[in-house]
Structures are given as structure tokens and as C-alpha cells.
Scaffold this active site. Structure first.
Site, mmCIF file in Angstrom:
data_model
loop_
_atom_site.group_PDB
_atom_site.id
_atom_site.type_symbol
_atom_site.label_atom_id
_atom_site.label_comp_id
_atom_site.label_asym_id
_atom_site.label_seq_id
_atom_site.Cartn_x
_atom_site.Cartn_y
_atom_site.Cartn_z
ATOM 1 N N TYR A 185 43.397 67.467 42.242
ATOM 2 C CA TYR A 185 42.948 68.247 41.350
ATOM 3 C C TYR A 185 41.321 68.393 41.587
ATOM 4 O O TYR A 185 40.773 67.379 41.546
ATOM 5 C CB TYR A 185 43.255 67.907 39.880
ATOM 6 C CG TYR A 185 42.912 69.097 39.038
ATOM 7 C CD1 TYR A 185 44.269 69.939 38.824
ATOM 8 C CD2 TYR A 185 42.268 69.064 38.138
ATOM 9 C CE1 TYR A 185 43.894 71.029 37.879
ATOM 10 C CE2 TYR A 185 41.711 70.182 37.135
ATOM 11 C CZ TYR A 185 42.987 71.041 37.146
ATOM 12 O OH TYR A 185 42.879 72.243 36.066
ATOM 13 N N SER A 190 48.847 62.857 42.756
ATOM 14 C CA SER A 190 48.462 63.597 41.735
ATOM 15 C C SER A 190 48.860 64.992 41.920
ATOM 16 O O SER A 190 49.942 65.255 42.150
ATOM 17 C CB SER A 190 46.969 63.333 41.206
ATOM 18 O OG SER A 190 46.577 64.096 39.961
ATOM 19 N N ASP A 225 49.446 55.284 32.861
ATOM 20 C CA ASP A 225 48.803 56.642 33.531
ATOM 21 C C ASP A 225 48.615 57.507 32.309
ATOM 22 O O ASP A 225 49.545 58.175 31.843
ATOM 23 C CB ASP A 225 49.729 57.019 34.559
ATOM 24 C CG ASP A 225 48.777 58.118 35.380
ATOM 25 O OD1 ASP A 225 47.819 58.590 34.928
ATOM 26 O OD2 ASP A 225 49.483 58.404 36.659
ATOM 27 N N HIS A 265 46.169 56.021 36.891
ATOM 28 C CA HIS A 265 46.746 57.252 37.750
ATOM 29 C C HIS A 265 46.413 56.829 39.059
ATOM 30 O O HIS A 265 46.927 57.494 40.036
ATOM 31 C CB HIS A 265 45.934 58.183 37.277
ATOM 32 C CG HIS A 265 46.021 59.490 37.929
ATOM 33 N ND1 HIS A 265 47.368 59.861 37.841
ATOM 34 C CD2 HIS A 265 45.295 60.613 38.665
ATOM 35 C CE1 HIS A 265 47.386 61.394 38.371
ATOM 36 N NE2 HIS A 265 46.347 61.642 38.701
#
Length: 323
Positions: free
Chosen positions: A93, A187, A273, A303
């Protein structure tokens, strides 16, 4: 961070309780047909001057959603004389393809590597080169709430389509073996990798570390960390729209696409996470008709999940799977 989600025994059987959107398969078939029909130019691949001595680099442009031009890097181990298995690397992201020397991992392991830019991103942790020319209605910061008024307007509809079109593009790149293509990411990149495997039969293997967009409706109830925190903020303002918005986002929820994944799959998850809560990820895992060959669980990690340990393990797994 202590564990905050379900116990591991329950995670191993957890399923996303939300229904699959009616007509989801037709929605994606129409989306991809429209994108392929909108292309007015082909794949362009020109040498890039980098100063590197171990990798040959090419600047790639290929048609994505709406025929929009998507940028990528095509990297080959220098001296390769045969068609190589391909790793399509999707990005986290806020990131873009960056500079070539930032993304040498897969080419250094002997794969052909396509680093796909993320439209409209690339200004948080590195640089991007692809605009997103499509607007949306009112949205919060970031990408997650863009286009949540209608499934056809979703930002992630466009981004997932770009990744599927990247798989299409591989067959036009020098040195690629289009029969041996893997999609890989962390992710957001992990979500894109899994979505591409669900939507393109040409993906021979897929791997996702701590994937985003899994169990969106549950994730936004468990965490206010970004990016899901962006959605929570939007719903706090649009107080009566929560169910409508979540029903729109169901169209890009990986747990609803996961039943279409038929290729060998590798997934890693950290049980602490708060960015991508583990129950959503396990909801996607448990929806797959073919159990992932590798599910790596990290009890004390967030994460980052397995981080460099995952990278090393995945390189070995892809070598065994694709070569």
C-alpha cells in the site's frame, strides 16, 4: 502487541460469514473483457540504463484497466540464455515500482521478474510512475474508500484488473516462459497476487505474505490501523451507509475470490498483525478448494509476518514449484 484475534485453533476453521455478492463471477468476467477490449496499444519493452552488472533491466508499459498505460520493470539475470520462470511482484500500500536497484530479489534468485506499478500510488515509501485517471465520489484518505458508492467505481477493481493484465503481458516479454508464472506480494501486494491467481488461469503459483483485502468487514471491526482505519473513518462520517459500502467492497474481498484459486499457493500470517488481522486471512485460506501447500504462521509477529525468513523460504518454494 498481544494477540487480539481468534485462537489459532479457531482460525484454522474460520470462514468469512458474509455472502458472496450475487453475480460476482459475471462482474469480473465483464470487467476483464472490457479491459482487454479497451486496449489500443500493445506491450512495450525498452532497455533501461541502470549501471547494474548482474541484471538486465527493461522499462515496460502494458495496457491495464480501461486500456490505461501501466508501468513496470522487467528484470532478467544477465547472461540468461533460456526462457525463465516469471515472478510478477505486486507492491504494498502506497508504494510504486521505485528504482530498479530497489527490487532485485527475484532476478537475483534466477527468475524473470516483472515489478508492476500500482496506479495512483507510489508516494509513501517509494516512487510510482503510473497515474490513475479515473475519479471517484467522496472518499477518505488513501485508496480503500475510493469508489465505494458502486462496484464499478471501486479503485481496487481497477488495480486488480491491472494485475490480471500484467499476467496477459508476460507472454510478450523477452526471456519469459508464460507457462511458469507466479504472482507474489506482501500486504496489498499479497491481496493482488491472490486475486490474480483467482482470475487468471495462466498463474501457475501464487504467494502472499500478510495479505490485505481479506475479510474486509471483519477487519474494520477489529482494527483502526490504516488502511482499514480509513474505512472506519469513512463509515463514522457516512453513518447510515455501512452495509451498502461493505457490500460494494465484497466485490474485491479476496476471501470471496479465493474459491477460484486452483494453483499451488503459499501464505504467511502473523498472529499479532493489526494491519491485516489474521482471521480475515484465514477466512481466505479456508475458502480455497485446494489447501495451500504452505501456510506459515508466526505467533509473535505482526504485519511483517516472517519477513526475511519468509523471503528465503518462498524463494526455495518457488524454485521447487516452477523449475
Amino acid at each position: 502487541m498481544p494477540r487480539f484475534d481468534l485462537p489459532l485453533e479457531e482460525l484454522r476453521t474460520y470462514r468469512n460469514p458474509r455472502p458472496v455478492p450475487s453475480g460476482l463471477a459475471a462482474y469480473w468476467e465483464r470487467t476483464l473483457d472490457e479491459a482487454r477490449g479497451a486496449a489500443t496499444s500493445g506491450v512495450r519493452c525498452v532497455p533501461a540504463e541502470t549501471g547494474l552488472v548482474t541484471v538486465d533491466a527493461y522499462d515496460v508499459t502494458f495496457p491495464g484497466f480501461g486500456g490505461d498505460e501501466i508501468k513496470a520493470w522487467w528484470l532478467l539475470p544477465r547472461g540468461a540464455t533460456s526462457e525463465l520462470p516469471v515472478v510478477i511482484e505486486l507492491l504494498g500500500y502506497g508504494g510504486g515500482r521505485g528504482r530498479v536497484h530497489e527490487r532485485l530479489h527475484w532476478a537475483s534468485h534466477g527468475f524473470a521478474q516483472l515489478v508492476v506499478d500500482s496506479r495512483g500510488q507510489g508516494s509513501i515509501w517509494n516512487a510510482g510512475a503510473t497515474p490513475d485517471p479515473h475519479g471517484s465520489g467522496p472518499a477518505g484518505p488513501g485508496m480503500l474508500t475510493r469508489g465505494v458508492d458502486h462496484p464499478d467505481h471501486l479503485y481496487y477493481r481497477r488495480l486488480i484488473t491491472d494485475v490480471v493484465r500484467a499476467v496477459d503481458a508476460v507472454g510478450h516479454l523477452p526471456g519469459a516462459d508464460p507457462r511458469r508464472v507466479a504472482t507474489v506480494g506482501h500486504s496489498q501486494g499479497g491481496a493482488l497476487a491472490l486475486a490474480a491467481a483467482a482470475l487468471h488461469s495462466g498463474v501457475a503459483a501464487t504467494a502472499a505474505r500478510a495479505p490485505f483485502l481479506c475479510g474486509i468487514a471483519r477487519a474494520v471491526e477489529l482494527t483502526d490501523a490504516p488502511p482499514y482505519g480509513e474505512l472506519a473513518g469513512y463509515l463514522a462520517v457516512h453513518r447510515t451507509q455501512a452495509e451498502n459500502v461493505l457490500a460494494v467492497l465484497d466485490h474485491v474481498d479476496v476471501s470471496h475470490l479465493a474459491p477460484q484459486i486452483a494453483c499451488p499457493t503459499w501464505i504467511s500470517v502473523g498472529l499479532t498483525d493489526v494491519t491485516c488481522p489474521p482471521s480475515g486471512i484465514f477466512g481466505a485460506i479456508n475458502a480455497m478448494p485446494r489447501r495451500p501447500e504452505q501456510v506459515r504462521v508466526w505467533p509473535w509477529n505482526g504485519h511483517e509476518a516472517g519477513g526475511p525468513d519468509d523471503d528465503a523460504h518462498l524463494a526455495d518454494w518457488l524454485t521447487d514449484t516452477l523449475t
